[in-house]
Motif scaffolding. Sequence first.
Motif: not given
Length: 467
Positions: A79-85, A294-299, A209-219
């Motif tokens: 979910r976060v995409g960076f090293k956990l510290g 976050a399931d695609p069903l809700f996007h 969820f922000l990534e999903i929103g970013k794709k929706k904004r691009e659409q």
Amino acid sequence: MDKKQHIAIFTTASLPWLTGTAVNPLFRAVYLAKDGERDVTLVIPWLTLEDQALVYPNNATFSSPSEHEKYIRQWLEERVGFKLGFSILFYPGKFSKDKRSILAVGDISEIIPDDEADIAVLEEPEHLTWYHHGKRWKTKFRLVIGIIHTNYLEYVKREKNGMLASFLLKYLNNWVVGIYCHKVIRLSAATQDYDGSIVCNVHGVNPKFLEIGKKKREQQQNGDQAFTKGAYFIGKMIWSKGYKELLQLLHDHQKELTELEADLFGSGEDSDEVQEAVKKLELAIRVHPARDHADPLFHDYKLFLNPSTTDVVCTTTAEALAMGKIIVCANHCSNDFFKQFTNCWTYDDSDEFVKLTLKALAEEPAQLTDAERHNLSWEAATERFLKAVDLDKPYDRTLSRSTSNYMSTSLNLQQTVEDASAFVHHVASGFEISRRIFGAIPDSLQPDEQLRKELGLTDAARKQEKN
């Protein structure tokens, strides 16, 4: 080189239980540790296999703390995409069936060594200290911050003899939070008030969820139809989570809402009753089992209906906003944080609910701005947290702990009264009879042999706990 500031975050739940006190402290630990400027430890409950079976969904169980930690880290890395510290430690816990909550066993403050005891963040401080018996938190740590997650008074009011229980709980909460916390943050004004507390939403949204929103904004920017479905609601299927209010609104305005089609997603103790109530509606309302939000069903849904007034800050509302949807919710203090967003539409009465719902079905959501995306993020939530407790400034290492465990020699009357009050709580929490009267789990003063074995607690540690 100065030693890094150490922050220990204690919370009352853990993954895979997807409750707010499991998820939000986890992300708080991730983002407080992200810049490497401080050492962060997340302290979470460990349950025996018997209790795990009662709490964790889909028959998920863990044979050891290391196996549980591996699961948590894998979930985060996706979910976060960076090293956990940050570090993870476990405290012994037991599940209370009547409270539907995990309660600590023994003195969990001892999980953190004394030489690392700078700052403690108690997520749900009242919950963590109702039955605390051991070293006083303000003695152990230089700064203790309580974050109020839950509107316990509202939930208790719905139980048998609820008004009396709520009255007593209010004073118990004030007592334990006052004697164990230096600073208190309330996520919204929907929570119980505490002396000197501040209201600030220090939670963010899972980056997914922000990534999903970013794709929706691009659409939307490309002129594509980003949202092809209508309205929905998601939440644990118990009446107090908004279903009662929602179905009442739909029942009272069936004629006006004939064009509404909506899907309800959730599982819980009241599922059967909710489904029966939906069948009586002359509307196209469908009920489905719980799903990951976050399931695609809700996007592709464009409207999230949430009339709940029992939440403190509704996580699913924040997630829906992050995905770019329109929110129709009650004009209530629990939603104050969301009112800054263009797509959040609040209503004061049922007629306005109908008006806004029909308007949302006919329109498209506004595109999320960069500022709105940032305000929903955990980066912004972390900034708000640090500012709220003055940790955005150079750390004051001269801040002293309380002078003794319980009885201060200070002439300051307020401090003396507080020390005496803490002493009374320490004594009362040390007897099985008084603990049981106030609802503690039987034999929870010290971890039993099974918990001790699974957590690797040594005899030396046990003796230290008793001292």
